[in-house]
Design a protein around this motif. Structure first.
Motif, PDB file in Angstrom:
ATOM      1  N   ILE A 506      16.138   5.632 -16.131  1.00  0.00           N
ATOM      2  CA  ILE A 506      17.000   6.811 -16.011  1.00  0.00           C
ATOM      3  C   ILE A 506      17.559   7.182 -17.381  1.00  0.00           C
ATOM      4  N   SER A 507      17.578   8.486 -17.660  1.00  0.00           N
ATOM      5  CA  SER A 507      18.155   9.015 -18.902  1.00  0.00           C
ATOM      6  C   SER A 507      19.375   9.860 -18.539  1.00  0.00           C
ATOM      7  N   LEU A 508      20.494   9.630 -19.259  1.00  0.00           N
ATOM      8  CA  LEU A 508      21.744  10.323 -18.966  1.00  0.00           C
ATOM      9  C   LEU A 508      22.320  10.947 -20.239  1.00  0.00           C
ATOM     10  N   ARG A 509      22.919  12.128 -20.113  1.00  0.00           N
ATOM     11  CA  ARG A 509      23.765  12.659 -21.180  1.00  0.00           C
ATOM     12  C   ARG A 509      25.203  12.465 -20.726  1.00  0.00           C
ATOM     13  N   LEU A 510      25.976  11.754 -21.567  1.00  0.00           N
ATOM     14  CA  LEU A 510      27.313  11.310 -21.169  1.00  0.00           C
ATOM     15  C   LEU A 510      28.359  11.843 -22.133  1.00  0.00           C
ATOM     16  N   SER A 511      29.491  12.262 -21.579  1.00  0.00           N
ATOM     17  CA  SER A 511      30.581  12.803 -22.394  1.00  0.00           C
ATOM     18  C   SER A 511      31.844  11.962 -22.238  1.00  0.00           C
ATOM     19  N   ASP A 512      32.539  11.745 -23.377  1.00  0.00           N
ATOM     20  CA  ASP A 512      33.835  11.048 -23.316  1.00  0.00           C
ATOM     21  C   ASP A 512      34.992  12.036 -23.307  1.00  0.00           C
ATOM     22  N   GLU A 535      30.043  13.603 -12.258  1.00  0.00           N
ATOM     23  CA  GLU A 535      30.777  12.448 -11.754  1.00  0.00           C
ATOM     24  C   GLU A 535      31.145  11.528 -12.921  1.00  0.00           C
ATOM     25  N   LYS A 536      32.284  10.816 -12.788  1.00  0.00           N
ATOM     26  CA  LYS A 536      32.695   9.874 -13.832  1.00  0.00           C
ATOM     27  C   LYS A 536      32.195   8.475 -13.498  1.00  0.00           C
ATOM     28  N   ILE A 537      31.682   7.804 -14.547  1.00  0.00           N
ATOM     29  CA  ILE A 537      31.153   6.451 -14.355  1.00  0.00           C
ATOM     30  C   ILE A 537      31.667   5.517 -15.449  1.00  0.00           C
ATOM     31  N   ASP A 538      31.662   4.221 -15.146  1.00  0.00           N
ATOM     32  CA  ASP A 538      31.867   3.162 -16.131  1.00  0.00           C
ATOM     33  C   ASP A 538      30.520   2.488 -16.337  1.00  0.00           C
ATOM     34  N   ILE A 539      30.234   2.097 -17.577  1.00  0.00           N
ATOM     35  CA  ILE A 539      28.948   1.457 -17.841  1.00  0.00           C
ATOM     36  C   ILE A 539      29.130   0.179 -18.664  1.00  0.00           C
ATOM     37  N   ILE A 540      28.177  -0.726 -18.510  1.00  0.00           N
ATOM     38  CA  ILE A 540      27.984  -1.829 -19.453  1.00  0.00           C
ATOM     39  C   ILE A 540      26.743  -1.474 -20.266  1.00  0.00           C
ATOM     40  N   CYS A 541      26.852  -1.586 -21.586  1.00  0.00           N
ATOM     41  CA  CYS A 541      25.730  -1.146 -22.425  1.00  0.00           C
ATOM     42  C   CYS A 541      25.683  -1.924 -23.734  1.00  0.00           C
ATOM     43  N   GLY A 550      10.800  10.803 -36.265  1.00  0.00           N
ATOM     44  CA  GLY A 550      11.377  10.733 -37.604  1.00  0.00           C
ATOM     45  C   GLY A 550      12.874  10.931 -37.665  1.00  0.00           C
ATOM     46  N   ILE A 551      13.504  11.164 -36.505  1.00  0.00           N
ATOM     47  CA  ILE A 551      14.963  11.372 -36.467  1.00  0.00           C
ATOM     48  C   ILE A 551      15.631  10.125 -35.879  1.00  0.00           C
ATOM     49  N   GLU A 552      16.629   9.607 -36.592  1.00  0.00           N
ATOM     50  CA  GLU A 552      17.359   8.427 -36.135  1.00  0.00           C
ATOM     51  C   GLU A 552      18.673   8.855 -35.483  1.00  0.00           C
ATOM     52  N   TYR A 553      18.962   8.268 -34.336  1.00  0.00           N
ATOM     53  CA  TYR A 553      20.209   8.597 -33.635  1.00  0.00           C
ATOM     54  C   TYR A 553      20.692   7.370 -32.871  1.00  0.00           C
ATOM     55  N   ILE A 554      21.966   7.411 -32.480  1.00  0.00           N
ATOM     56  CA  ILE A 554      22.570   6.308 -31.718  1.00  0.00           C
ATOM     57  C   ILE A 554      22.424   6.592 -30.225  1.00  0.00           C
ATOM     58  N   GLN A 555      22.074   5.564 -29.460  1.00  0.00           N
ATOM     59  CA  GLN A 555      22.034   5.715 -28.012  1.00  0.00           C
ATOM     60  C   GLN A 555      22.635   4.480 -27.348  1.00  0.00           C
ATOM     61  N   LEU A 556      23.026   4.645 -26.093  1.00  0.00           N
ATOM     62  CA  LEU A 556      23.560   3.546 -25.298  1.00  0.00           C
ATOM     63  C   LEU A 556      22.447   3.015 -24.395  1.00  0.00           C
ATOM     64  N   ASN A 557      22.201   1.720 -24.482  1.00  0.00           N
ATOM     65  CA  ASN A 557      21.211   1.087 -23.612  1.00  0.00           C
ATOM     66  C   ASN A 557      21.972   0.506 -22.418  1.00  0.00           C
ATOM     67  N   ILE A 558      21.887   1.184 -21.288  1.00  0.00           N
ATOM     68  CA  ILE A 558      22.744   0.888 -20.136  1.00  0.00           C
ATOM     69  C   ILE A 558      22.183  -0.272 -19.308  1.00  0.00           C
ATOM     70  N   LYS A 559      23.039  -1.252 -19.061  1.00  0.00           N
ATOM     71  CA  LYS A 559      22.648  -2.429 -18.275  1.00  0.00           C
ATOM     72  C   LYS A 559      23.145  -2.352 -16.828  1.00  0.00           C
ATOM     73  N   ASP A 560      24.292  -1.685 -16.615  1.00  0.00           N
ATOM     74  CA  ASP A 560      24.833  -1.578 -15.258  1.00  0.00           C
ATOM     75  C   ASP A 560      25.783  -0.382 -15.205  1.00  0.00           C
ATOM     76  N   ILE A 561      25.928   0.188 -14.010  1.00  0.00           N
ATOM     77  CA  ILE A 561      26.748   1.390 -13.807  1.00  0.00           C
ATOM     78  C   ILE A 561      27.611   1.207 -12.556  1.00  0.00           C
ATOM     79  N   LYS A 562      28.875   1.633 -12.668  1.00  0.00           N
ATOM     80  CA  LYS A 562      29.753   1.716 -11.499  1.00  0.00           C
ATOM     81  C   LYS A 562      30.505   3.035 -11.562  1.00  0.00           C
TER      82      LYS A 562
END
Length: 565
Positions: A506-512, A535-541, A550-562
């Motif tokens: 699953i791929s998600l776009r997430l906002s803080d 919907e609002k979620i908490d994640i472990i990542c 060729g473009i470098e960016y930061i991403q969250l590798n999600i292990k679990d979602i609640k």
């Protein structure tokens, strides 16, 4: 599967001193303490691993006499045979020692037993063949520490053996010419947690000193790193140094075989890290021992011409696909049996058997089933009314202790807390299944085996991530004993989501609330049925850098979602 989210429970009284002395963030200091690094000196060594920190190899019991015996064999042109194991640790150990002895002018050959026909370790039939080839000295790598009778047989035939191994010693040490194993009770070497490849590397370091060929360890350190990572030993102390410098060599001037495997895996050399060694390179090398001939792995790693290495790597790639297909068929069979027969209320251990399952892959399948169900698993392949089993456990469940109480039902049995192997008559399987669960229920009746995720730190906002990612580079290489740091990030709003890989990921776009970041969850695509856009979620990542086009960016590798409460 529901998982518990838990913070580490450590003594953080050193945290401010660590931050000031090392000029690091609160997050990095806390992660170091979570890795049981409790002093400033320890933290400095951990963050800056250096070859100069390697201990003198001659401190290790048995190395001095082994080097002397090898030196004598080389000068007398005596034939040497290196005897290895069929897994990645054994193949890399054998290959590095073979390459080095060749460079020192030795008359050297090698032998690896076939998994299905000969099983693990030294065996008399193989020794007879080796002796017939006029070999005067045998050197075992990654095996031999419990081969008392086999070593006695070698001695009786007026030949000599040097045993190098890293497994736990038995009650009796083989009467070899020399035994090199840091687990020997009277071995003064301070670091005990080498893979077989690490022990072989120390022997190489000693040979380099004796023959004044100080570049030799650097020429094969990439092989030592691969064997160390593949054998899942703690990446701490000297293992961390070996792997760090081994990865640097892979990126600058790799062994031709490793280079060919990287290409066959579709990777760029510049991105290779411990993850790729564990899950892409090692399985291809392991495939030789599982469904083909392990000699292919050695031929690959000792190849001196690139076109030969590429050809063998392609063969191993095909063997790996074959292994994956066999593995998937057995996994599907096992899941079907478990779903039909497993009694959740009365069983704590899954025991599943099938006819003629490939013995070379049932250990991998057992691990996958343990991950899937969160319970210990014993997989048994039955052929001609005899079952050969591979067992895997979960944290907190002493598998060896439980199985040992059933050992009167086995023909053969061995292992440790987390993994074991056994041989059992088909007629005894059902009795074993009932007994092992009866014992497990009594021993662990009130124990909760819900899987746990340990959290290193809390992410407050997306803006803190660039500095965090930069600092996390200092913690590499990751592996056993130094896991990838995991973070909790709460109250993120899902802006959009999609499935990848035929619905597996699953791929998600997430906002803080201020910034937006991409998150990807591997093998948790099913969760799309339980969450919704906005919907609002908490994640472990984990937090990582990714390179795409060729473009470098930061991403969250999600292990679990609640869902956020």
């Amino acid at each position: 599967m529901i998982k518990k989210w838990l913070a580490y429970n450590k003594d953080y009284s050193m945290i401010n001193e660590m931050k000031e002395e090392l000029n690091i963030s609160d997050a990095l200091a806390r992660i170091l303490i979570n890795r049981d690094i409790k002093t400033i000196e320890g933290a400095e060594i951990f963050l800056n691993p250096d070859m100069e920190e390697l201990e003198d190899p001659f401190i290790m019991k048995g190395i001095d006499s082994a080097v002397g015996r090898i030196e004598k064999a080389i000068y007398n042109d005596e034939k040497i045979c290196i005897y290895g194991d069929y897994d990645v640790d054994g193949i890399t150990s054998l290959s590095m020692l073979y390459i080095v002895l060749k460079k020192l002018g030795a008359n050297v050959t090698y032998y690896i037993p076939k998994r299905l026909e000969e099983g693990y370790g030294l065996n008399i039939d193989a020794i007879e063949k080796i002796i017939e080839e006029d070999v005067g000295l045998i050197i075992s790598v990654d095996c031999g520490i419990r081969s008392v009778e086999e070593v006695k047989y070698i001695n009786e035939h007026n030949k000599e053996i040097i045993v190098t191994d890293h497994h736990e010693c038995g009650d009796e040490i083989p009467e070899a010419y020399s035994v090199i194993n840091p687990h020997q009770e009277d071995c003064p070497y301070p670091f005990k947690y080498f893979a077989g490849a690490g022990v072989a590397f120390k022997l190489v370091c000693a040979l380099a000193q004796r023959f004044n060929k100080y570049d030799l360890p650097f020429e094969i350190i990439d092989l030592a790193a691969l064997g160390t990572v593949a054998d899942v030993v703690p990446l701490l102390g000297e293992n961390r140094i070996i792997v760090k410098y081994g990865l640097e060599k892979i990126k600058s001037n790799p062994n031709l075989g490793i280079k060919a495997l990287i290409k066959a895996s579709g990777l760029e050399i510049c991105v290779v890290d411990t993850y790729h060694l564990s899950f892409m390179i090692a399985p291809r090398l392991n495939a030789a021992g599982r469904v083909s001939d392990p000699i292919l792995g050695v031929k690959l790693l000792i190849a001196e011409e690139e076109d030969i290495a590429i050809k063998i790597a392609e063969e191993l790639n095909k063997a790996n696909y074959q292994r994956q297909n066999i593995e998937n068929e057995i996994l599907n069979d096992a899941v079907d049996i478990i779903n039909r027969t497993f009694d959740k209320k009365n069983e704590k251990v899954i025991v599943v058997s099938g006819q003629n399952w490939h013995i070379g892959v049932i250990g991998i399948v057992a691990s996958k089933l343990t991950d899937k169900y969160g319970l210990p698993v014993v997989m048994i392949s039955v052929e001609d009314k005899v079952g050969r089993g591979s067992a895997r456990s979960i944290p907190g469940f002493d598998l060896y202790s439980v199985l040992n109480k059933c050992s009167f039902l086995f023909e053969k049995f061995g292992g440790h807390q987390m993994a074991a192997g056994l041989t059992i008559k088909e007629d005894n399987i059902e009795r074993f299944k009932n007994l092992v669960n009866e014992i497990a229920l009594k021993m662990f009746r009130d124990k909760d085996f819900t899987p746990e995720i340990l959290i290193d730190y809390k992410i407050e906002n997306i803006k803190m991530l660039p500095q965090l990612v930069q600092e996390l580079e200092m913690l590499k290489p990751y592996g056993e004993g130094n896991p990838v740091p995991l973070f909790v990030f709460r109250g993120l709003t899902i802006r959009d989501m999609s499935l990848l890989g035929n619905g597996k990921h699953i791929s998600l776009r997430l906002s803080d609330g201020t910034d937006v970041i991409r998150g990807i969850g591997f093998n948790i695509g099913f969760i799309i049925n339980y969450i919704a856009v906005n919907e609002k979620i908490d994640i472990i990542c984990s937090v990582e850098k990714n390179l795409w086009n060729g473009i470098e960016y930061i991403q969250l590798n999600i292990k679990d979602i609640k869902k956020t409460k």
